[in-house]
Design a protein around this motif. Structure first.
Motif, short mmCIF file in Angstrom:
data_model
loop_
_atom_site.label_atom_id
_atom_site.label_comp_id
_atom_site.label_asym_id
_atom_site.label_seq_id
_atom_site.Cartn_x
_atom_site.Cartn_y
_atom_site.Cartn_z
N UNK A 112 0.81 -1.21 -0.08
CA UNK A 112 0.04 0.04 0.02
C UNK A 112 0.93 1.30 -0.04
N UNK A 113 1.89 1.00 0.78
CA UNK A 113 2.84 2.45 0.90
C UNK A 113 3.38 2.60 -0.57
N UNK A 114 3.97 1.43 -1.32
CA UNK A 114 4.62 1.59 -2.67
C UNK A 114 3.36 2.17 -3.48
N UNK A 115 2.24 1.87 -3.53
CA UNK A 115 1.18 2.24 -4.40
C UNK A 115 1.03 3.63 -4.17
N UNK A 116 0.84 4.22 -2.90
CA UNK A 116 0.63 5.42 -2.52
C UNK A 116 1.82 6.24 -3.13
N UNK A 117 3.09 5.80 -3.16
CA UNK A 117 4.19 6.75 -3.48
C UNK A 117 4.23 6.95 -4.78
N UNK A 118 3.73 5.52 -5.55
CA UNK A 118 3.55 5.68 -7.05
C UNK A 118 2.70 6.55 -7.65
N UNK A 119 1.58 6.78 -7.00
CA UNK A 119 0.45 7.81 -7.27
C UNK A 119 1.04 9.10 -7.16
N UNK A 120 1.86 9.19 -5.80
CA UNK A 120 2.03 10.67 -5.66
C UNK A 120 3.15 11.10 -6.79
N UNK A 121 4.09 10.26 -6.79
CA UNK A 121 5.01 10.70 -8.04
C UNK A 121 4.50 10.62 -9.45
N UNK A 122 3.69 9.85 -9.67
CA UNK A 122 2.98 9.80 -10.89
C UNK A 122 2.22 11.29 -11.28
N UNK A 123 1.70 11.83 -10.13
CA UNK A 123 0.87 13.09 -10.25
C UNK A 123 1.89 14.10 -10.69
N UNK A 124 3.18 14.03 -9.69
CA UNK A 124 4.23 14.89 -9.86
C UNK A 124 4.84 15.08 -11.40
N UNK A 125 4.82 13.74 -11.83
CA UNK A 125 5.36 13.57 -13.41
C UNK A 125 4.26 14.36 -14.21
N UNK A 126 3.03 14.12 -14.02
CA UNK A 126 1.87 14.59 -14.75
C UNK A 126 2.00 16.03 -14.84
N UNK A 127 2.09 16.80 -13.61
CA UNK A 127 2.25 18.23 -13.53
C UNK A 127 3.66 18.61 -14.07
N UNK A 128 4.56 17.94 -14.15
CA UNK A 128 6.08 18.48 -14.54
C UNK A 128 5.92 18.42 -16.24
#
Length: 238
Positions: A112-128
């Protein structure tokens, strides 16, 4: 000699103008390179974030494999319970199942922690990536403007270079050699005006006889202090 001194003075003006244009061009090229570097940096940061996601996905996959393995172990152990005949063996298998379930809970939490981290970074990538698209548009517009200015400067440099070639034809080779050497030694300024008894290159007072000789404009004379070629501006502009 007056015409040669006049040509020499004009050559200095042309060379200083070319120096200025070259300086402006170098500045624009530097600005263009800075824009390219800004884009490259933005792309590198996105690539780095994607690598983070890839690493997390790999770690999540390993955890999921461990989770599947532990679930298989529990299923086998629970099936084995039905075949157990002694209390001691039953307790041992039950303990194994309990430990496996605890490990499963831990693995699920880590996943679950990995999934949350992946979602957070993916959101940052989309913004970047959205920011990068906007940056690319801005940079393209700025680069086009810079290129236009560079081409205009190159046109001016080419025109001055052609004039320079014609002007050099009037000047003796020996004088040109001295002029070029002085340009290298004196930060681009080889010819200076003598005015009110002073050298305008180093601001030192000139010997009166030398200063008076300059009015005749019949020889190439240099400042005894800075060695630059001296001209009387009014003499070479007549």
């Amino acid at each position: 000699m007056r015409n040669k001194l006049k040509a020499l003075y004009e050559l200095q003006e042309i060379d200083l103008r070319i120096d200025g244009l070259d300086g402006e061009k170098a500045q624009l090229v530097s600005e263009s390179q800075a824009l390219d570097a800004k884009l490259a940096e933005a792309r590198e940061k996105i690539a780095a974030r994607r690598e983070e996601v890839s690493a997390l996905e790999e770690e999540k996959g390993a955890l999921e494999a461990s989770l599947a393995s532990e679930n298989d172990n529990i299923n086998r152990s629970e099936s084995h319970l039905k075949e157990i005949k002694t209390q001691k063996e039953y307790q041992a298998v039950s303990k194994e199942i309990s430990g496996a379930k605890k490990l499963i809970a831990e693995l699920e939490e880590q996943i679950l922690q990995k999934i949350n981290a992946i979602e957070e970074i993916s959101g940052d990538i989309a913004k970047r990536e959205a920011d990068l698209v906007e940056l690319e548009g801005n940079v393209a517009a700025q680069q086009a403007e810079v290129q236009q200015k560079v081409e205009a400067l190159e046109g001016g440099i080419a025109k001055d270079a052609a004039t320079r070639e014609e002007t050099m034809k009037i000047i003796p080779a020996s004088v040109m050699k001295r002029y070029s050497r002085l340009r290298d030694q004196r930060r681009g300024v080889a010819v200076v005006e003598a005015k009110e008894g002073n050298c305008m290159g180093c601001n030192m007072h000139l010997p009166p006889q030398l200063y008076n000789t300059l009015f005749r404009a019949d020889d190439v004379l240099t400042c005894p202090h800075c060695q630059r070629i001296l001209v009387m501006k009014q003499e070479v502009q007549d």
